[in-house]
Motif scaffolding. Sequence first.
Motif, PDB file in Angstrom:
ATOM      1  N   ILE A   1       0.929  -1.078   0.085  1.00 42.86           N
ATOM      2  CA  ILE A   1      -0.046  -0.147  -0.026  1.00 42.86           C
ATOM      3  C   ILE A   1       0.902   1.338  -0.107  1.00 42.86           C
ATOM      4  O   ILE A   1       1.604   1.336   0.814  1.00 42.86           O
ATOM      5  CB  ILE A   1      -0.833  -0.188   1.363  1.00 42.86           C
ATOM      6  CG1 ILE A   1      -1.836  -1.251   1.076  1.00 42.86           C
ATOM      7  CG2 ILE A   1      -1.862   1.357   1.281  1.00 42.86           C
ATOM      8  CD1 ILE A   1      -2.450  -1.537   2.540  1.00 42.86           C
ATOM      9  N   LEU A   2       0.622   2.120  -1.128  1.00 40.74           N
ATOM     10  CA  LEU A   2       1.372   3.100  -1.227  1.00 40.74           C
ATOM     11  C   LEU A   2       0.691   4.510  -0.804  1.00 40.74           C
ATOM     12  O   LEU A   2      -0.629   4.605  -0.978  1.00 40.74           O
ATOM     13  CB  LEU A   2       1.790   3.572  -2.804  1.00 40.74           C
ATOM     14  CG  LEU A   2       2.643   4.813  -2.813  1.00 40.74           C
ATOM     15  CD1 LEU A   2       4.137   4.628  -1.964  1.00 40.74           C
ATOM     16  CD2 LEU A   2       2.824   5.120  -4.079  1.00 40.74           C
ATOM     17  N   GLU A   3       1.040   5.329   0.577  1.00 42.26           N
ATOM     18  CA  GLU A   3       0.226   6.350   0.909  1.00 42.26           C
ATOM     19  C   GLU A   3       1.060   7.565   0.852  1.00 42.26           C
ATOM     20  O   GLU A   3       2.203   7.737   1.133  1.00 42.26           O
ATOM     21  CB  GLU A   3       0.346   6.054   2.578  1.00 42.26           C
ATOM     22  CG  GLU A   3      -0.408   4.789   2.975  1.00 42.26           C
ATOM     23  CD  GLU A   3      -0.397   4.650   4.417  1.00 42.26           C
ATOM     24  OE1 GLU A   3      -1.170   3.843   5.104  1.00 42.26           O
ATOM     25  OE2 GLU A   3       0.734   5.234   5.355  1.00 42.26           O
ATOM     26  N   GLU A   4       0.348   8.586   0.645  1.00 47.84           N
ATOM     27  CA  GLU A   4       1.059  10.114   0.543  1.00 47.84           C
ATOM     28  C   GLU A   4       0.990  10.381   2.038  1.00 47.84           C
ATOM     29  O   GLU A   4       0.140  10.142   2.671  1.00 47.84           O
ATOM     30  CB  GLU A   4       0.220  10.919  -0.409  1.00 47.84           C
ATOM     31  CG  GLU A   4      -0.040  10.668  -1.835  1.00 47.84           C
ATOM     32  CD  GLU A   4       1.526  10.819  -2.334  1.00 47.84           C
ATOM     33  OE1 GLU A   4       2.089  11.481  -2.208  1.00 47.84           O
ATOM     34  OE2 GLU A   4       1.694   9.953  -3.207  1.00 47.84           O
ATOM     35  N   LEU A   5       2.282  10.943   2.613  1.00 48.69           N
ATOM     36  CA  LEU A   5       2.487  11.616   3.695  1.00 48.69           C
ATOM     37  C   LEU A   5       1.747  13.077   3.957  1.00 48.69           C
ATOM     38  O   LEU A   5       1.847  13.693   2.836  1.00 48.69           O
ATOM     39  CB  LEU A   5       3.815  11.464   4.262  1.00 48.69           C
ATOM     40  CG  LEU A   5       4.220  10.252   4.397  1.00 48.69           C
ATOM     41  CD1 LEU A   5       5.854  10.168   4.740  1.00 48.69           C
ATOM     42  CD2 LEU A   5       3.688   9.234   5.641  1.00 48.69           C
ATOM     43  N   GLN A   6       1.266  13.393   4.933  1.00 50.77           N
ATOM     44  CA  GLN A   6       0.622  14.826   5.024  1.00 50.77           C
ATOM     45  C   GLN A   6       2.016  15.480   5.294  1.00 50.77           C
ATOM     46  O   GLN A   6       2.946  14.963   5.866  1.00 50.77           O
ATOM     47  CB  GLN A   6      -0.153  14.862   6.223  1.00 50.77           C
ATOM     48  CG  GLN A   6      -1.385  14.085   6.117  1.00 50.77           C
ATOM     49  CD  GLN A   6      -2.165  14.732   4.887  1.00 50.77           C
ATOM     50  OE1 GLN A   6      -2.374  16.094   4.704  1.00 50.77           O
ATOM     51  NE2 GLN A   6      -2.907  13.913   3.923  1.00 50.77           N
ATOM     52  N   LEU A   7       1.837  17.033   5.329  1.00 58.26           N
ATOM     53  CA  LEU A   7       2.974  17.774   5.361  1.00 58.26           C
ATOM     54  C   LEU A   7       3.422  17.730   6.893  1.00 58.26           C
ATOM     55  O   LEU A   7       4.728  17.676   7.148  1.00 58.26           O
ATOM     56  CB  LEU A   7       2.564  19.394   5.265  1.00 58.26           C
ATOM     57  CG  LEU A   7       3.702  20.210   5.501  1.00 58.26           C
ATOM     58  CD1 LEU A   7       5.000  20.158   4.705  1.00 58.26           C
ATOM     59  CD2 LEU A   7       3.301  21.479   5.343  1.00 58.26           C
TER      60      LEU A   7
ATOM     61  N   GLU B   1      15.497  26.782   1.581  1.00 56.75           N
ATOM     62  CA  GLU B   1      14.087  27.165   1.730  1.00 56.75           C
ATOM     63  C   GLU B   1      13.254  26.150   1.118  1.00 56.75           C
ATOM     64  O   GLU B   1      13.073  26.274  -0.154  1.00 56.75           O
ATOM     65  CB  GLU B   1      13.982  28.636   1.331  1.00 56.75           C
ATOM     66  CG  GLU B   1      12.603  29.177   1.355  1.00 56.75           C
ATOM     67  CD  GLU B   1      12.356  30.462   0.891  1.00 56.75           C
ATOM     68  OE1 GLU B   1      11.205  30.966   0.758  1.00 56.75           O
ATOM     69  OE2 GLU B   1      13.070  31.201   0.470  1.00 56.75           O
ATOM     70  N   PRO B   2      12.390  25.416   1.811  1.00 60.11           N
ATOM     71  CA  PRO B   2      11.466  24.440   1.152  1.00 60.11           C
ATOM     72  C   PRO B   2      10.421  25.361   0.281  1.00 60.11           C
ATOM     73  O   PRO B   2       9.804  26.421   0.820  1.00 60.11           O
ATOM     74  CB  PRO B   2      10.852  23.864   2.160  1.00 60.11           C
ATOM     75  CG  PRO B   2      11.578  24.031   3.427  1.00 60.11           C
ATOM     76  CD  PRO B   2      12.394  25.455   3.131  1.00 60.11           C
ATOM     77  N   VAL B   3      10.154  24.702  -0.970  1.00 58.98           N
ATOM     78  CA  VAL B   3       8.996  25.348  -1.891  1.00 58.98           C
ATOM     79  C   VAL B   3       7.938  24.278  -1.825  1.00 58.98           C
ATOM     80  O   VAL B   3       6.715  24.613  -1.527  1.00 58.98           O
ATOM     81  CB  VAL B   3       9.598  25.542  -3.205  1.00 58.98           C
ATOM     82  CG1 VAL B   3       8.476  25.956  -4.162  1.00 58.98           C
ATOM     83  CG2 VAL B   3      10.745  26.797  -3.342  1.00 58.98           C
ATOM     84  N   VAL B   4       8.319  23.078  -1.890  1.00 61.91           N
ATOM     85  CA  VAL B   4       7.439  21.964  -1.680  1.00 61.91           C
ATOM     86  C   VAL B   4       8.048  20.735  -1.219  1.00 61.91           C
ATOM     87  O   VAL B   4       9.154  20.524  -1.195  1.00 61.91           O
ATOM     88  CB  VAL B   4       7.060  21.297  -3.147  1.00 61.91           C
ATOM     89  CG1 VAL B   4       6.253  20.271  -3.056  1.00 61.91           C
ATOM     90  CG2 VAL B   4       6.664  22.347  -3.974  1.00 61.91           C
ATOM     91  N   ILE B   5       7.405  20.238  -0.276  1.00 62.97           N
ATOM     92  CA  ILE B   5       7.522  19.102   0.624  1.00 62.97           C
ATOM     93  C   ILE B   5       6.525  17.960   0.419  1.00 62.97           C
ATOM     94  O   ILE B   5       5.541  18.217   0.589  1.00 62.97           O
ATOM     95  CB  ILE B   5       7.740  19.349   2.115  1.00 62.97           C
ATOM     96  CG1 ILE B   5       8.635  20.408   2.392  1.00 62.97           C
ATOM     97  CG2 ILE B   5       7.949  18.189   3.095  1.00 62.97           C
ATOM     98  CD1 ILE B   5       8.787  21.009   3.896  1.00 62.97           C
ATOM     99  N   THR B   6       7.216  16.926  -0.171  1.00 64.73           N
ATOM    100  CA  THR B   6       6.281  15.691  -0.229  1.00 64.73           C
ATOM    101  C   THR B   6       6.789  14.646   0.401  1.00 64.73           C
ATOM    102  O   THR B   6       8.158  14.540   0.676  1.00 64.73           O
ATOM    103  CB  THR B   6       5.935  15.308  -1.976  1.00 64.73           C
ATOM    104  OG1 THR B   6       7.070  15.160  -2.396  1.00 64.73           O
ATOM    105  CG2 THR B   6       5.312  16.492  -2.481  1.00 64.73           C
ATOM    106  N   GLY B   7       6.066  13.670   0.520  1.00 66.87           N
ATOM    107  CA  GLY B   7       6.561  12.279   1.429  1.00 66.87           C
ATOM    108  C   GLY B   7       5.490  11.139   1.043  1.00 66.87           C
ATOM    109  O   GLY B   7       4.136  11.261   0.740  1.00 66.87           O
ATOM    110  N   ARG B   8       5.998  10.081   0.929  1.00 69.00           N
ATOM    111  CA  ARG B   8       5.124   8.899   0.768  1.00 69.00           C
ATOM    112  C   ARG B   8       5.741   7.659   1.723  1.00 69.00           C
ATOM    113  O   ARG B   8       6.721   7.533   1.878  1.00 69.00           O
ATOM    114  CB  ARG B   8       4.970   8.397  -0.595  1.00 69.00           C
ATOM    115  CG  ARG B   8       6.237   8.477  -1.225  1.00 69.00           C
ATOM    116  CD  ARG B   8       5.963   8.252  -2.689  1.00 69.00           C
ATOM    117  NE  ARG B   8       6.981   7.824  -3.354  1.00 69.00           N
ATOM    118  CZ  ARG B   8       6.986   7.388  -4.571  1.00 69.00           C
ATOM    119  NH1 ARG B   8       5.873   7.392  -5.375  1.00 69.00           N
ATOM    120  NH2 ARG B   8       8.097   6.502  -5.298  1.00 69.00           N
TER     121      ARG B   8
END
Length: 153
Positions: free
Chosen positions: A11-17, A129-136
């Motif tokens: 199962i692949l889940e997107e992580l919240q910020l 400086e973060p512009v976009v932070i994503t995770g999974r």
Amino acid sequence: MDTQGNMNGAILEELQLDACVNLLRSTAVGRIAFLLETYPVVFPVNYRLVGDGEEMRLLLQTRPGNTIDKAHQRVGFQIDGLDNTEGGWSVLVRGKMQHLRDPAHTEFLASLDPTPWVPADRDAWIAIEPVVITGRRLRAGGNPWPFDVRGYW
């Protein structure tokens, strides 16, 4: 892959910020990526995440004039980990890099003590400086992963 994000039971889940930020705060080693002479390069680095919200920055300490110190403004930064044999996670920060050369920052930066792997001559500071932070996160589901993590140590 089915419509639920399942791959052979995984199962692949997107992580919240907030989960991504917590993972960034929980580790001290990551990888910085950028283009060098039209090809991507990736280097392991020690780092610290400081601040919150709009003021959040990843801080790196490096040697003046080395390859990382010469990177262009747009960079990627990644951390990842394995949760035993249950699965793994990854966080990607895309952001803008800047050199911290203002003497007013010197005392604050020295207090961070990032303990570089090779301590000699590491007195150039870089902020991302973060512009976009994503995770999974990838969870193995009912089927175990087809390899044993211990084989990589």
